[in-house]
Structure formats: structure tokens, C-alpha cells
Design an enzyme around this catalytic site. Structure first.
Site, mmCIF file in Angstrom:
data_model
loop_
_atom_site.group_PDB
_atom_site.id
_atom_site.type_symbol
_atom_site.label_atom_id
_atom_site.label_comp_id
_atom_site.label_asym_id
_atom_site.label_seq_id
_atom_site.Cartn_x
_atom_site.Cartn_y
_atom_site.Cartn_z
ATOM 1 N N ASN A 293 54.680 55.818 35.300
ATOM 2 C CA ASN A 293 55.386 56.916 35.983
ATOM 3 C C ASN A 293 53.846 57.821 36.314
ATOM 4 O OD1 ASN A 293 54.573 58.766 33.844
ATOM 5 N ND2 ASN A 293 56.208 57.676 32.725
ATOM 6 N N ASP B 103 61.190 55.238 30.113
ATOM 7 C CA ASP B 103 62.294 55.234 29.538
ATOM 8 C C ASP B 103 62.483 53.537 29.056
ATOM 9 O OD1 ASP B 103 62.801 57.747 28.622
ATOM 10 O OD2 ASP B 103 63.672 57.873 30.661
ATOM 11 N N LYS C 183 59.383 32.432 35.244
ATOM 12 C CA LYS C 183 60.489 33.162 35.821
ATOM 13 C C LYS C 183 59.735 33.876 37.304
ATOM 14 C CE LYS C 183 63.777 34.735 32.373
ATOM 15 N NZ LYS C 183 64.109 36.163 31.849
ATOM 16 N N PHE D 128 58.969 68.420 26.082
ATOM 17 C CA PHE D 128 58.911 68.599 27.304
ATOM 18 C C PHE D 128 60.058 68.118 28.022
ATOM 19 C CE2 PHE D 128 55.029 70.791 29.094
ATOM 20 C CZ PHE D 128 54.460 71.117 27.934
ATOM 21 N N LYS E 260 68.980 68.612 25.828
ATOM 22 C CA LYS E 260 67.827 67.782 25.072
ATOM 23 C C LYS E 260 67.527 68.760 23.730
ATOM 24 C CE LYS E 260 66.319 65.328 29.243
ATOM 25 N NZ LYS E 260 65.206 65.492 30.068
ATOM 26 N N LYS F 69 68.199 66.202 20.852
ATOM 27 C CA LYS F 69 67.029 65.722 19.836
ATOM 28 C C LYS F 69 66.516 66.605 18.995
ATOM 29 C CE LYS F 69 65.253 63.843 24.376
ATOM 30 N NZ LYS F 69 64.298 62.766 24.628
HETATM 31 N N1 CTP Z 1 60.622 61.132 25.150
HETATM 32 C C1 CTP Z 1 60.025 60.386 24.097
HETATM 33 N N2 CTP Z 1 60.542 58.991 24.099
HETATM 34 C C2 CTP Z 1 61.129 58.470 25.246
HETATM 35 C C3 CTP Z 1 61.440 59.438 26.060
HETATM 36 C C4 CTP Z 1 61.065 60.734 26.200
HETATM 37 O O1 CTP Z 1 59.414 60.854 23.348
HETATM 38 N N3 CTP Z 1 61.247 57.459 25.274
HETATM 39 C C5 CTP Z 1 60.104 62.849 25.230
HETATM 40 C C6 CTP Z 1 59.218 63.122 26.075
HETATM 41 O O2 CTP Z 1 57.717 63.380 25.801
HETATM 42 C C7 CTP Z 1 59.625 64.799 26.440
HETATM 43 C C8 CTP Z 1 61.083 64.599 25.785
HETATM 44 O O3 CTP Z 1 61.353 63.454 25.119
HETATM 45 O O4 CTP Z 1 59.092 65.645 25.217
HETATM 46 C C9 CTP Z 1 62.002 64.591 27.243
HETATM 47 O O5 CTP Z 1 61.464 63.797 28.091
HETATM 48 P P1 CTP Z 1 62.529 63.500 29.634
HETATM 49 O O6 CTP Z 1 61.545 62.062 30.090
HETATM 50 O O7 CTP Z 1 62.613 64.446 30.291
HETATM 51 O O8 CTP Z 1 63.688 63.089 28.749
HETATM 52 P P2 CTP Z 1 64.581 61.780 28.477
HETATM 53 O O9 CTP Z 1 65.057 62.038 26.947
HETATM 54 O O10 CTP Z 1 63.600 60.643 28.672
HETATM 55 O O11 CTP Z 1 65.845 61.682 29.158
HETATM 56 P P3 CTP Z 1 65.893 61.474 30.945
HETATM 57 O O12 CTP Z 1 64.673 60.779 31.506
HETATM 58 O O13 CTP Z 1 67.040 60.764 30.949
HETATM 59 O O14 CTP Z 1 65.990 62.989 31.505
#
Ligand code: CTP
Length: 398
Positions: free
Chosen positions: A209, A278, A288, A323, A337, A341
Site C-alpha cells: 500500500n 489485509d 503458474k 489507527f 473498529k 478490536k
Molecule cells: N491492522 C493490523 N493488522 C491487520 C490490519 C490492520 O494490525 N491485518 C491494524 C492497523 O495497524 C490499524 C488498525 O488495525 O491500527 C486498523 O487498520 P485498517 O486498515 O483501518 O482496518 P482493517 O481492520 O484492516 O479494516 P478495513 O481495511 O476493512 O477498513
């Protein structure tokens, strides 16, 4: 940041003396009162007028200058100083200080100063490696002075080796660590995750990202300057991590997960600002990809939610902050969240707001806790970092 603080800079005879003009300028911009004392030899490398123009203060050179009150000047300055840095420090000045010699304005002022002294040596490699100089440096450290190790590189004398004056930004960080901010996180450990994670598709390609790590590094730096021990678990970024932090480099979400699980119990405060990818590709082989002929579809698996995992096994008294990057319904999604979480605070930013999110030097965030919401105006990432830490300290009653 340094309003009301006095920094005394001692400049001695080394070609690196010119770099201190930049340091003095950076300190003035941060609000410090900068007083420069030069040895006679230093004036052969840089003119005192340069420092006088940058600092607005008289640059002191000779104890017996009759244009000002020489008899008390060194004592007055020594008392006024909040921190004293000698940079570049020649072998000669190091020898003099180590052996209690006070025969000019700089050495007498150092002798009279009770505040922290930071010494940044710069000299030819052979001189730096001379056992007498080494012993003198050890002696200064034993007297409680901070030594900024010189860098290794091409030196003005034409050789390559140790002895190059440390970078001005590092010199500034040594000063900031000493006098910037109230040290309200002393004795606390702050774990910060920062930057992007990357998920390899094959040895060449990856999913990631746009995170630059700026926000997380700003938090790590502010926490360090406020006295905390900082563990910075960081994905690959293009910027240097802040000094005086324990940097744990990682690449993938799984690496970051393992590093967080390993270190989390050391922390009083955990701040997860990393933009964790994610999804990670599953079962992609070179074969592949070769056979794909432009139409490869990659099977994806969800990465571990590091924040959720850390919060579900939280140490008593620990504060966990995450965040949230949102593109719509900022408050609702971030509040969800916070709950899902089970964390203490979510710092939410709306990626659609101008000046917020990835890459910029500013951010616009809303702090969401179980007991309330605080919307902050557009601020520099550094100011956001301090605001986040203030909120945590207030909440934790540190
Ligand atoms: N985070 C994490 N591990 C992941 C995804 C996210 O620790 N696999 C943490 C990020 O560092 C951040 C928080 O979760 O502190 C929220 O991250 P964000 O990307 O906004 O949320 P997601 O839970 O991934 O949900 P979405 O992308 O669907 O909004």
C-alpha cells in the site's frame, strides 16, 4: 519546540566547523536562544559573523575581548545554558577538557557549566584512533558527557575512515533529546508499528500500500523525545527511522505479527500505525505465472489482524491504540473498529480529507475512545503525534 531554551555551541578548529552554521540555524528556527563560542583556530575555518547573523547573538571567541564584560561572561553563559554541545570537537579540545585545562573562552565556559555536555569529535582517522585521544574520549564519557560517535566516510584530508563529524540532523536530535519537551514518558516503554507491510506474490512482485511510515516515525520520535524507551517495528520505508529507538525491521504482515507478539509485553503503550496489507497471495508458483498468459488470478488469504491479536491478550494496565484509514463514514467505522478490536483508542483519518493520510506531512485526525470523541484540526504529523501521546498520558494518568 525550544522556546525559552538556551543552547551553547562550542566550535573548534576543524574543517567540519561550517556544518555548525546549519545546526545553529535549525536550532534558531525551533525557537532556541543559540550562543556560539569559537576557539581561535575555528575562526580560520568559519567567520564568527556567520554565527552572529544566524543567531542574533555575539559570537564569543577570546576571553579577553574588551568589547564586553569578559570577566563574568563565561560564568553567565555557563549558567544560562540548558545544554552545551562541542561540535566539531578537535583532538586538542578533547584533550584539554579531559585534563581540566581552561585557558580560553570555550574551555572556561565548559568548566563552569553544570548542564549536560555533548561532544561530537571530528578529526583525521589516525588522530581519532590514537590511544591518547581514545583515552581522553573515554574520560569525558566517564565524567558523564555524551559522545556523538563520528561517522565513517571520505575525510577532507583525502583518506576514508572514522572521524567525519556526525550529520547535523543527528547532532540536532542529541540536543532535542536533552531539552525538547517535558520528559513525561520517562520510565515507560512505547511500542510503535509503522510503515507498509508487503506480501510477496513471487520473488519479484508484491502486494502493498502507499504508507510512507511518516506518521508512525513521528510518534516514535515524539515518544523518544518525551523520555520513553521506544520499540519501533517497521515495514520497509524510504525514510530513516528516528535515532535512539530500537528498530525492528519487518517485511510481511506475518513478520510484523511475530515481532509484535514477541515484544508486546515489554510495552506500557502500544500504538499501531502500520498500514498492514489485509491479504496475502496463496499458492502462487513461478510456473503458474509463466502459464498465465496475461490472465493470472491470484487466490488471497487474509493476514492476521495484529491489532486485534495484541489487544485480545493485553497486559493489565497496558494502553493500546490503533489507527483507522477510512474513505467514508469515518466516525461510525472507526468506532466499530474500537469495539471489534477491543482497543483503548482509535486515531481515525479520512483519506478523502485534504492534508490527511499517506505521504503528506500533515494529517487530520479524530481521536475515538469509549468515553468520547475529539476532533483535531489539520496539524503536522509531529503535532498529531504529540496530541495522540497527550491523550494517552491523560487517559492513563501517567
Ligand atoms: N491492522 C493490523 N493488522 C491487520 C490490519 C490492520 O494490525 N491485518 C491494524 C492497523 O495497524 C490499524 C488498525 O488495525 O491500527 C486498523 O487498520 P485498517 O486498515 O483501518 O482496518 P482493517 O481492520 O484492516 O479494516 P478495513 O481495511 O476493512 O477498513
Amino acid at each position: 519546540m525550544l522556546n525559552g531554551k538556551t543552547v551553547v555551541l562550542g566550535v573548534t578548529g576543524s574543517i567540519a566547523a561550517y556544518k555548525i552554521a546549519n545546526l545553529a540555524s535549525m536550532l534558531v528556527k525551533l525557537g532556541a536562544d543559540v550562543q556560539v563560542i569559537m576557539t581561535e583556530n575555528a575562526t580560520n575555518f568559519i567567520n564568527p559573523i556567520t554565527f552572529e547573523s544566524l543567531t542574533g547573538n555575539k559570537c564569543l571567541v577570546d576571553t579577553f575581548d574588551r568589547n564586553f564584560q569578559f570577566n563574568i561572561e563565561h560564568i553567565a553563559l555557563a549558567n544560562k545554558a540548558d545544554v552545551f554541545m562541542v561540535a566539531p570537537a578537535s583532538a586538542n579540545i578533547i584533550g584539554k577538557i579531559a585534563n581540566g585545562i581552561a585557558d580560553d573562552m570555550l574551555t572556561t565556559t565548559i568548566m563552569a557549566c553544570k548542564k549536560k555536555k555533548i561532544i561530537a569529535p571530528a578529526m583525521n582517522t589516525n588522530m581519532y584512533e590514537n590511544p591518547i585521544v581514545r583515552d581522553n574520549i573515554k574520560k569525558l564519557a566517564a565524567y558523564g558527557m555524551e559522545i556523538v560517535a563520528p561517522a565513517t566516510g571520505y575525510l577532507a584530508c583525502g583518506t576514508t575512515g572514522a572521524g567525519k563529524l556526525a550529520d547535523e540532523n543527528l547532532l540536532l536530535d542529541y540536543i532535542l533529546r536533552e531539552i525538547a519537551y517535558k520528559k513525561d514518558l520517562t520510565g515507560k516503554t512505547v511500542l510503535v508499528t509503522a510503515g507498509p507491510t508487503i506480501e510477496a506474490i513471487d520473488p519479484v512482485r508484491f502486494i502493498s500500500n502507499h504508507s510512507t511510515g511518516k506518521m508512525g516515525y513521528a510518534i516514535a520520535k515524539c515518544a523518544m523525545l518525551r523520555g520513553a524507551r521506544v520499540i519501533l517495528i517497521t515495514g520497509r520505508t524510504g525514510i530513516s527511522p528516528p535515532p535512539f529507538t530500537e528498530v525492528v525491521p519487518v517485511l510481511s504482515a506475518d513478520d510484523m505479527y511475530k515481532a509484535v507478539i514477541k515484544r508486546k509485553d515489554e510495552a506500557d503503550i502500544i500504538i499501531m500505525s502500520a498500514a498492514v496489507a489485509d491479504f496475502t497471495p496463496l499458492n502462487v508458483s513461478e510456473e503458474k505465472i509463466k502459464k498465465a498468459n496475461g490472465g493470472l488470478s491470484v487466490e488471497l488469504k487474509r493476514t492476521k489482524d495484529i491489532l486485534y491479536e495484541a489487544a485480545s491478550d493485553k497486559k493489565p494496565g497496558q494502553f493500546i491504540c490503533g489507527f483507522a484509514m477510512e474513505t467514508e463514514n469515518l466516525i461510525e467505522n472507526a468506532a466499530a473498529k474500537l469495539k471489534e478490536k477491543n482497543v483503548d483508542m482509535i486515531v481515525a483519518n479520512d483519506l478523502k480529507t485534504e492534508g490527511a493520510g499517506f505521504g503528506t506531512d500533515t494529517n487530520v485526525v479524530t481521536l475515538i475512545k469509549k468515553d468520547g470523541i475529539t476532533e483535531l484540526p489539520k496539524m503536522s504529523k509531529n503535532e498529531v503525534a504529540n496530541a495522540v501521546l497527550n491523550e494517552i498520558i491523560f487517559h492513563k494518568n501517567i
